[in-house]
Write an enzyme that holds these catalytic residues in place. Sequence first.
Site, PDB file in Angstrom:
ATOM      1  N   LYS A 152      10.171  13.766   7.195  1.00  0.00           N
ATOM      2  CA  LYS A 152       9.982  12.803   8.291  1.00  0.00           C
ATOM      3  C   LYS A 152      11.288  12.132   8.756  1.00  0.00           C
ATOM      4  O   LYS A 152      11.393  11.751   9.903  1.00  0.00           O
ATOM      5  CB  LYS A 152       8.982  11.717   7.880  1.00  0.00           C
ATOM      6  CG  LYS A 152       7.530  12.193   7.858  1.00  0.00           C
ATOM      7  CD  LYS A 152       6.602  11.031   7.526  1.00  0.00           C
ATOM      8  CE  LYS A 152       5.155  11.427   7.613  1.00  0.00           C
ATOM      9  NZ  LYS A 152       4.247  10.278   7.414  1.00  0.00           N
ATOM     10  N   ASP A 165       2.092   7.046  13.002  1.00  0.00           N
ATOM     11  CA  ASP A 165       1.443   6.474  11.805  1.00  0.00           C
ATOM     12  C   ASP A 165       1.028   5.012  12.026  1.00  0.00           C
ATOM     13  O   ASP A 165      -0.085   4.613  11.698  1.00  0.00           O
ATOM     14  CB  ASP A 165       2.383   6.543  10.586  1.00  0.00           C
ATOM     15  CG  ASP A 165       2.376   7.910   9.936  1.00  0.00           C
ATOM     16  OD1 ASP A 165       1.385   8.659  10.088  1.00  0.00           O
ATOM     17  OD2 ASP A 165       3.372   8.237   9.245  1.00  0.00           O
ATOM     18  N   ALA A 208       5.510   4.615   4.888  1.00  0.00           N
ATOM     19  CA  ALA A 208       4.246   4.195   5.503  1.00  0.00           C
ATOM     20  C   ALA A 208       4.252   2.688   5.736  1.00  0.00           C
ATOM     21  O   ALA A 208       3.790   2.202   6.775  1.00  0.00           O
ATOM     22  CB  ALA A 208       3.074   4.600   4.609  1.00  0.00           C
TER      23      ALA A 208
HETATM   24  P1  NAP Z   1       7.164   6.393  -0.048  1.00  0.00           P
HETATM   25  O1  NAP Z   1       8.049   6.291   1.142  1.00  0.00           O
HETATM   26  O2  NAP Z   1       7.572   7.251  -1.191  1.00  0.00           O
HETATM   27  O3  NAP Z   1       6.929   4.872  -0.595  1.00  0.00           O
HETATM   28  C1  NAP Z   1       6.216   4.645  -1.748  1.00  0.00           C
HETATM   29  C2  NAP Z   1       6.067   3.130  -1.991  1.00  0.00           C
HETATM   30  O4  NAP Z   1       5.201   2.977  -3.126  1.00  0.00           O
HETATM   31  C3  NAP Z   1       7.355   2.410  -2.330  1.00  0.00           C
HETATM   32  O5  NAP Z   1       7.295   1.087  -1.848  1.00  0.00           O
HETATM   33  C4  NAP Z   1       7.358   2.420  -3.866  1.00  0.00           C
HETATM   34  O6  NAP Z   1       8.046   1.297  -4.419  1.00  0.00           O
HETATM   35  C5  NAP Z   1       5.885   2.255  -4.148  1.00  0.00           C
HETATM   36  N1  NAP Z   1       5.502   2.824  -5.448  1.00  0.00           N
HETATM   37  C6  NAP Z   1       5.378   4.155  -5.737  1.00  0.00           C
HETATM   38  N2  NAP Z   1       4.990   4.307  -7.020  1.00  0.00           N
HETATM   39  C7  NAP Z   1       4.867   3.049  -7.539  1.00  0.00           C
HETATM   40  C8  NAP Z   1       4.495   2.541  -8.810  1.00  0.00           C
HETATM   41  N3  NAP Z   1       4.171   3.352  -9.818  1.00  0.00           N
HETATM   42  N4  NAP Z   1       4.472   1.204  -9.003  1.00  0.00           N
HETATM   43  C9  NAP Z   1       4.792   0.369  -7.972  1.00  0.00           C
HETATM   44  N5  NAP Z   1       5.157   0.788  -6.740  1.00  0.00           N
HETATM   45  C10 NAP Z   1       5.194   2.116  -6.522  1.00  0.00           C
HETATM   46  O7  NAP Z   1       5.710   6.917   0.358  1.00  0.00           O
HETATM   47  P2  NAP Z   1       4.983   6.742   1.788  1.00  0.00           P
HETATM   48  O8  NAP Z   1       5.324   7.900   2.660  1.00  0.00           O
HETATM   49  O9  NAP Z   1       5.238   5.375   2.263  1.00  0.00           O
HETATM   50  O10 NAP Z   1       3.434   6.937   1.371  1.00  0.00           O
HETATM   51  C11 NAP Z   1       2.778   5.984   0.580  1.00  0.00           C
HETATM   52  C12 NAP Z   1       1.278   6.267   0.515  1.00  0.00           C
HETATM   53  O11 NAP Z   1       0.703   6.150   1.820  1.00  0.00           O
HETATM   54  C13 NAP Z   1       0.915   7.682   0.016  1.00  0.00           C
HETATM   55  O12 NAP Z   1      -0.180   7.586  -0.850  1.00  0.00           O
HETATM   56  C14 NAP Z   1       0.497   8.403   1.292  1.00  0.00           C
HETATM   57  O13 NAP Z   1      -0.450   9.425   1.041  1.00  0.00           O
HETATM   58  C15 NAP Z   1      -0.127   7.269   2.074  1.00  0.00           C
HETATM   59  N6  NAP Z   1      -0.137   7.538   3.532  1.00  0.00           N
HETATM   60  C16 NAP Z   1      -1.354   7.596   4.135  1.00  0.00           C
HETATM   61  C17 NAP Z   1      -1.414   7.844   5.500  1.00  0.00           C
HETATM   62  C18 NAP Z   1      -2.759   7.913   6.166  1.00  0.00           C
HETATM   63  O14 NAP Z   1      -2.843   8.488   7.250  1.00  0.00           O
HETATM   64  N7  NAP Z   1      -3.800   7.326   5.585  1.00  0.00           N
HETATM   65  C19 NAP Z   1      -0.230   8.046   6.251  1.00  0.00           C
HETATM   66  C20 NAP Z   1       1.023   7.953   5.582  1.00  0.00           C
HETATM   67  C21 NAP Z   1       1.048   7.697   4.211  1.00  0.00           C
HETATM   68  P3  NAP Z   1       9.641   1.312  -4.716  1.00  0.00           P
HETATM   69  O15 NAP Z   1      10.310   0.887  -3.423  1.00  0.00           O
HETATM   70  O16 NAP Z   1       9.794   0.324  -5.807  1.00  0.00           O
HETATM   71  O17 NAP Z   1      10.006   2.716  -5.126  1.00  0.00           O
END
Ligand code: NAP
Length: 282
Positions: free
Chosen positions: A71, A107, A136
């Site tokens: 992305k 998104d 996200a």
């Molecule tokens: P990302 O950029 O990798 O961000 C992940 C976030 O989660 C970061 O803030 C990270 O914190 C935190 N995190 C991950 N593991 C953790 C843990 N064990 N304990 C505490 N914090 C944790 O991922 P993303 O692209 O934003 O996606 C996040 C979620 O949104 C995914 O599950 C994805 O499937 C979902 N999503 C859904 C849609 C939809 O259409 N419904 C669209 C987009 C995304 P740190 O900063 O501390 O690493």
Amino acid sequence: MEITAHTRALGLLGYPVTHSKSPEMLNEVCRILEIPAVYLAFQVEPSQLKEAVAGLRSLHFIGFNVTIPHKVAIIPYLDELDDTAQEIGAVNTVVNRNGKWIGYNTDGVGYLRSLQEEYELPLDQQTVTILGAGGAARAVSITLAKAGVKEIIIANRTLENANSLAKVVGNWTTTSTVSLTDAGQSINRSSLLINTTSIGMTPNVEGVPIPRAYLHKNLIVSDLVYRPRITSLLAAADKIGAKTHTGLGMLLHQAAVAVELWFGKKAPTGAMRAILEKEDSK
Ligand code: NAP
């Protein structure tokens, strides 16, 4: 729909992509809207992204979607970004406009449409706690801030990441940050709580991003995680009488906005939802 020499192509670039429901959903959209096009999922390794985009360009694709991990990496290979994609710093939809690749991010608007479809909230009265500060969170918080929510608190495991997101979101609304573990007071005075972390996602379905005791019944609790549809966080919120909002609506509406960008037609969201719900129940 019959495939002929006039059929054009759309696709999804990601790694991995084999779990994606987009091909089934988007091919049904093309059938319903009578667009002579097919949509395929392409598994593209990060080192091959540049070549893949060049290939789509020379084959005159109508456009394509981009998912994890491309992305942000896609941006140098595009000709222009729309304002929202620029502000979010990531692209999930690309449109071929007369040979130019334009990058969009659907998104945030997909999330907002889904929320408003279910709860018609007066945004200027909402205090929102967002759990997470990744891609996200960036899309959702910037969109909500620009749409006029009263206040946004970003709660994240790594405070540094929350602070750098807050700097951007603070351009549009009152913004503060807190660590995930200290988010209790912020949630207590919030009307909307949004989980944008991946905690609770299959296969680790027992996970919740905050202690359940932080929840209260005056909240709307949104979870962007859509597999499972009812996460442990949403189940806990429902149990204490809070309102819930699943990630399925965002998944649907971010695709619906992409359909509108590609074809200039209203997306058949009922049919799209039916496909997502059918897959969801498997
Ligand atoms: P990302 O950029 O990798 O961000 C992940 C976030 O989660 C970061 O803030 C990270 O914190 C935190 N995190 C991950 N593991 C953790 C843990 N064990 N304990 C505490 N914090 C944790 O991922 P993303 O692209 O934003 O996606 C996040 C979620 O949104 C995914 O599950 C994805 O499937 C979902 N999503 C859904 C849609 C939809 O259409 N419904 C669209 C987009 C995304 P740190 O900063 O501390 O690493």
